[in-house]
Enzyme design. Structure first.
Site, PDB file in Angstrom:
ATOM      1  N   HIS A  14       0.883  -1.199   0.000  1.00  0.00           N
ATOM      2  CA  HIS A  14       0.000   0.000   0.000  1.00  0.00           C
ATOM      3  C   HIS A  14       0.904   1.228   0.000  1.00  0.00           C
ATOM      4  O   HIS A  14       1.511   1.573   1.010  1.00  0.00           O
ATOM      5  CB  HIS A  14      -0.894   0.014   1.244  1.00  0.00           C
ATOM      6  N   HIS A  16       1.528   5.399  -1.684  1.00  0.00           N
ATOM      7  CA  HIS A  16       1.145   6.575  -2.470  1.00  0.00           C
ATOM      8  C   HIS A  16       2.393   7.162  -3.110  1.00  0.00           C
ATOM      9  O   HIS A  16       3.310   7.584  -2.405  1.00  0.00           O
ATOM     10  CB  HIS A  16       0.491   7.636  -1.575  1.00  0.00           C
ATOM     11  N   LYS A 100      -9.247  -0.472  -5.707  1.00  0.00           N
ATOM     12  CA  LYS A 100      -9.298   0.185  -4.406  1.00  0.00           C
ATOM     13  C   LYS A 100     -10.661   0.787  -4.145  1.00  0.00           C
ATOM     14  O   LYS A 100     -11.175   1.557  -4.962  1.00  0.00           O
ATOM     15  CB  LYS A 100      -8.231   1.289  -4.357  1.00  0.00           C
ATOM     16  N   HIS A 137     -10.345   0.837   2.011  1.00  0.00           N
ATOM     17  CA  HIS A 137     -10.140   1.816   3.082  1.00  0.00           C
ATOM     18  C   HIS A 137     -11.349   1.672   4.001  1.00  0.00           C
ATOM     19  O   HIS A 137     -12.433   2.144   3.673  1.00  0.00           O
ATOM     20  CB  HIS A 137     -10.034   3.243   2.524  1.00  0.00           C
ATOM     21  N   HIS A 175      -4.471  -0.924   5.994  1.00  0.00           N
ATOM     22  CA  HIS A 175      -3.996  -0.128   7.130  1.00  0.00           C
ATOM     23  C   HIS A 175      -4.920  -0.229   8.337  1.00  0.00           C
ATOM     24  O   HIS A 175      -5.459   0.776   8.795  1.00  0.00           O
ATOM     25  CB  HIS A 175      -3.750   1.337   6.748  1.00  0.00           C
ATOM     26  N   ASP A 248       1.497   2.602   3.538  1.00  0.00           N
ATOM     27  CA  ASP A 248       0.656   3.797   3.378  1.00  0.00           C
ATOM     28  C   ASP A 248       1.516   5.054   3.432  1.00  0.00           C
ATOM     29  O   ASP A 248       1.057   6.103   3.897  1.00  0.00           O
ATOM     30  CB  ASP A 248      -0.455   3.843   4.427  1.00  0.00           C
TER      31      ASP A 248
HETATM   32  O1  DOR Z   1      -3.382   9.355   5.820  1.00  0.00           O
HETATM   33  C1  DOR Z   1      -3.738   9.054   4.699  1.00  0.00           C
HETATM   34  N1  DOR Z   1      -3.208   9.635   3.603  1.00  0.00           N
HETATM   35  N2  DOR Z   1      -4.696   8.141   4.544  1.00  0.00           N
HETATM   36  C2  DOR Z   1      -5.235   7.859   3.355  1.00  0.00           C
HETATM   37  O2  DOR Z   1      -6.110   7.030   3.303  1.00  0.00           O
HETATM   38  C3  DOR Z   1      -4.812   8.602   2.154  1.00  0.00           C
HETATM   39  C4  DOR Z   1      -3.470   9.137   2.296  1.00  0.00           C
HETATM   40  C5  DOR Z   1      -3.119  10.163   1.244  1.00  0.00           C
HETATM   41  O3  DOR Z   1      -3.397   9.945   0.074  1.00  0.00           O
HETATM   42  O4  DOR Z   1      -2.519  11.173   1.602  1.00  0.00           O
HETATM   43 ZN    ZN Z   2      -3.310   5.092   1.710  1.00  0.00          ZN
END
Ligand code: DOR
Ligand code: ZN
Length: 346
Positions: A14, A16, A100, A137, A175, A248
């Site tokens: 997971h 970003h 997702k 999520h 998460h 995450d």
């Molecule tokens: O803390 C988070 N940041 N939780 C999420 O689900 C998304 C993520 C983000 O994209 O910044």
């Molecule tokens: Zn995330």
């Protein structure tokens, strides 16, 4: 005496990576240590179609440092209007690894998410039929539900009914932050696993609020009470194949975090492996680090573990890592576990 541990190269289930300048800056931080990562689709606009996923994958590959063997595992962002035919073709082509589900309004860039699970049942039925995993999520969004209860309420009111309605659907509860999440996953004998982040193994909600508000510890789902953190530690270090790493790692620039309305997200790609070695050693479970970071995830997703390895060495002097990384959009603070780290990736 130096202590050394060599494990199968880890994957991040997971992650970003964002786009453009941010992608350029954060991708090397993950590619340095990880073989593969499940790439979150919550861009602006989101990665909704197979064509979007192919274009995003190509931008990631183009941003990779030379000689990096990192493989992005793409996902689609489920909306009320996702086309099951497009999704199935993307999965059959190997273009996407999972889909997702963001409940609309749950977190960063989730405005296009699912407004009611009923709207996507035909797509989920298709996914179950073709074996495409669903990453969830797991938080409800209603203003009447306390932010610290949103995960537990989601399990009872959305996840459990969904699993009963569609037991063949392969789900990753992403998460997880609560003992409720741990217990629910442990009660399931098939088609349910969970990722756990590095930071939720280390911080509880006090870290966010005590002694002044700490925006770099604010993420969603928000960190919970200490007994929840301890349940996550126990699950992660147990070796139980239903739990694996999903960092995450979610970069936002410091001005966007340190603001009157700060963004949710912890950026941990840079020091995650050092943090995890510390956590597993503290719990007397270094021998389970490989299962959590490198074996359980591939087994659940039905792919082979990476073939190469990663070595960590413990030194008496603390590991030197940057407190923030520079991007063309501004600095991004690296997760601070609150103590020095001694395990260094070599
Ligand atoms: O803390 C988070 N940041 N939780 C999420 O689900 C998304 C993520 C983000 O994209 O910044
Ligand atoms: Zn995330």
């Amino acid at each position: 005496m130096t202590e050394t541990i060599t494990i199968t190269r880890p994957d991040d289930w997971h992650l970003h990576l964002r786009d453009d300048a941010m992608l350029q800056a954060v991708l090397p931080e993950t590619a340095r240590h990880f073989g593969r990562a499940i790439i979150m689709p919550n861009l602006v606009p989101p990665v909704v179609t197979a064509a979007d996923a192919a274009a995003y994958r190509d931008r990631i590959l183009a941003a990779l440092p030379k000689n990096a063997a990192f493989q992005p595992l793409m996902t689609l962002y489920l909306t009320d209007h996702t086309d099951p035919v497009d999704l199935a073709a993307a999965y059959a082509d190997g273009l996407i690894t999972a889909v997702k589900l963001y409940p609309a309004g749950a977190t960063t860039n989730s405005a296009f998410g699912v407004t009611d699970i009923k709207h996507v049942m035909p797509v989920l039925e298709k996914m179950a039929a073709i074996g495409c995993p669903l990453c969830i999520h797991g938080e409800v969004t209603g203003a009447d539900i306390d932010i610290f209860d949103r995960e537990a309420v989601f399990i009872d009111t959305v996840l459990d009914p969904l699993r009963r309605a569609l037991p063949e659907l392969k789900i990753i509860s992403e998460h997880i932050t609560t003992k409720n999440g741990v217990d629910y996953v442990m009660s399931a004998d098939q088609n349910l696993a969970a990722t756990i982040t590095t930071h939720h193994l280390i911080i509880n909600r006090n870290h966010i609020f005590v002694g002044g508000i700490k925006p770099h510890y604010f993420c969603l789902p928000i960190a919970k009470r200490e007994h929840h953190r301890l349940a996550l530690r126990k699950a992660a270090t147990s070796g139980d194949a239903r739990f694996f790493l999903g960092t995450d790692s979610a970069p936002h620039t410091d001005p966007n975090k340190e603001s009157a309305c700060g963004c949710a997200g912890v950026f941990s790609a840079t020091n995650t492996m050092s943090c995890l070695a510390h956590v597993f050693e503290q719990d007397g479970a270094l021998d389970q680090l490989e299962a959590f970071t490198s074996l359980n995830g591939p087994a659940y997703y039905g792919v082979a573990p990476n073939r190469d390895t990663l070595t960590l060495v413990k030194s008496t002097t603390p590991v030197d890592y940057p407190t923030s990384i520079e991007t063309r959009d501004g600095p991004v603070t690296v997760f601070d576990p609150g103590y020095p780290l001694h395990w260094r990736v070599v």
